[in-house]
Design a protein around this motif. Structure first.
Motif, PDB file in Angstrom:
ATOM      1  N   VAL A 151     -48.889  66.249  28.764  1.00 41.62           N
ATOM      2  CA  VAL A 151     -49.200  66.863  27.474  1.00 41.62           C
ATOM      3  C   VAL A 151     -47.884  67.338  26.869  1.00 41.62           C
ATOM      4  CG1 VAL A 151     -50.370  68.785  26.329  1.00 41.62           C
ATOM      5  CG2 VAL A 151     -51.506  67.546  28.187  1.00 41.62           C
ATOM      6  N   GLY A 152     -47.649  66.980  25.630  1.00 42.28           N
ATOM      7  CA  GLY A 152     -46.387  67.364  25.008  1.00 42.28           C
ATOM      8  C   GLY A 152     -46.436  67.199  23.513  1.00 42.28           C
ATOM      9  N   GLY A 153     -45.399  67.697  22.861  1.00 44.20           N
ATOM     10  CA  GLY A 153     -45.378  67.669  21.407  1.00 44.20           C
ATOM     11  C   GLY A 153     -46.264  68.759  20.828  1.00 44.20           C
ATOM     12  N   GLN A 154     -46.277  68.872  19.527  1.00 44.97           N
ATOM     13  CA  GLN A 154     -47.109  69.866  18.858  1.00 44.97           C
ATOM     14  C   GLN A 154     -48.554  69.369  18.832  1.00 44.97           C
ATOM     15  OE1 GLN A 154     -45.478  71.118  15.050  1.00 44.97           O
ATOM     16  NE2 GLN A 154     -43.390  70.739  15.763  1.00 44.97           N
ATOM     17  N   ARG A 155     -49.442  70.163  19.361  1.00 48.08           N
ATOM     18  CA  ARG A 155     -50.821  69.726  19.513  1.00 48.08           C
ATOM     19  C   ARG A 155     -51.464  69.467  18.147  1.00 48.08           C
ATOM     20  NH1 ARG A 155     -55.348  72.368  23.565  1.00 48.08           N
ATOM     21  NH2 ARG A 155     -57.118  71.094  22.879  1.00 48.08           N
ATOM     22  N   GLY A 156     -52.092  68.296  18.026  1.00 44.38           N
ATOM     23  CA  GLY A 156     -52.826  67.952  16.815  1.00 44.38           C
ATOM     24  C   GLY A 156     -51.969  67.626  15.611  1.00 44.38           C
TER      25      GLY A 156
END
Length: 275
Positions: free
Chosen positions: A164-169
């Motif tokens: 899981v990574g990056g800005q969610r959504g």
């Protein structure tokens, strides 16, 4: 007169009738004919010296919107100009290949591993993590795995595994035509970790920074992109993290949030390539 085919699968043709008509009108303005042909209606001769498409006049070009790289390559073997070329189609339509290719270019991305479903039981991943169907499109086949019990659910045999990574959504889609940036859209979801318009995400036009454009240019300098979408996650500093490449990219959000007529831009590129 230059005559080409745009090829869709039957179910996709119905959903894209408006966009198809825009492409046909743009082609007509340049003195070209663009015929719609469904993938299911095609019989393709692969042996002997007969015409590739029996009973049909040979087209001058193909716009293949079916995510079937074999057709792109078979047509190229017969001397037909295909948009996109088979190399792009192969890489774009298998997330494992696209990540391997972008990694060779030094494009930032999340750690990515190709894995068979059975191999997950012998691994010790950190939860949660993301599993993706390498051939999925439009956010389909993407699973958030929070606990081991979820691995018992029905999954595809072939998978792409990422933390899981990056800005969610939140993600950014960059539209590229003829190797040039045609426009970019920021997609945001308040309810899902995926930011797909078909899943209810919102979209706004997005201005790329110089650093963002440099990332895209690295890709377009290596791959001949006639018409494609490059999807990126955003890191905590809003930097681009490669997520996937769409060969038959959807354009609804670009039309809704900008004045870019990408069907016209694309047909101008097709015309310039053929004359």
């Amino acid at each position: 007169m230059i005559t080409g085919w745009v090829i869709y699968k039957e179910e996709d043709k119905k959903r894209n009738e408006t966009f198809i008509s825009w492409m046909q009108e743009a082609a007509s303005r340049r003195g070209m004919i663009l015929e719609v042909v469904t993938y299911e209606s095609l019989a393709v001769t692969l042996s002997g010296r007969e015409a590739m498409f029996p009973g049909r006049p040979k087209p001058d070009f193909l716009v293949v919107r079916t995510c079937t790289p074999w057709l792109n390559e078979a047509a190229e073997m017969r001397g037909i100009r295909v948009f996109n070329c088979s190399k792009v189609s192969r890489i774009a339509n298998d997330k494992r290949l696209s990540h391997a290719y972008m990694n060779c270019l030094g494009i930032p991305m999340l750690p990515s591993t190709a894995a068979h479903r059975k191999s997950l039981h012998y691994m010790s991943p950190s939860y949660p993590f993301i599993l993706k169907d390498p051939f999925g499109r439009g956010g389909t086949g993407v699973e958030w795995i929070a606990r081991p019990q979820q691995l018992n659910r029905t999954l595809k045999d072939e998978l792409l595994m990422q933390p899981v990574g990056g800005q969610r959504g939140r993600d950014v889609r960059v539209y590229v035509v003829g190797g040039k940036i045609a426009g970019s859209i920021l997609r945001e979801s308040q309810t899902d970790f995926k930011a797909n318009i078909s899943g209810g995400a919102n979209a706004v036009f997005y201005e790329l920074s110089d650093a963002d454009k440099a990332v895209v240019h690295t890709i377009t300098a290596s791959l001949k992109l006639d018409f494609a979408g490059l999807d990126f996650l955003l890191d905590e500093e809003d930097g681009l993290l490669f997520n996937e490449m769409e060969d038959a990219v959807g354009c609804r959000s670009l039309y809704m949030n900008s004045s870019v007529d990408i069907a016209d831009v694309f047909m101008e590129h097709v015309f310039s390539e053929l004359v």
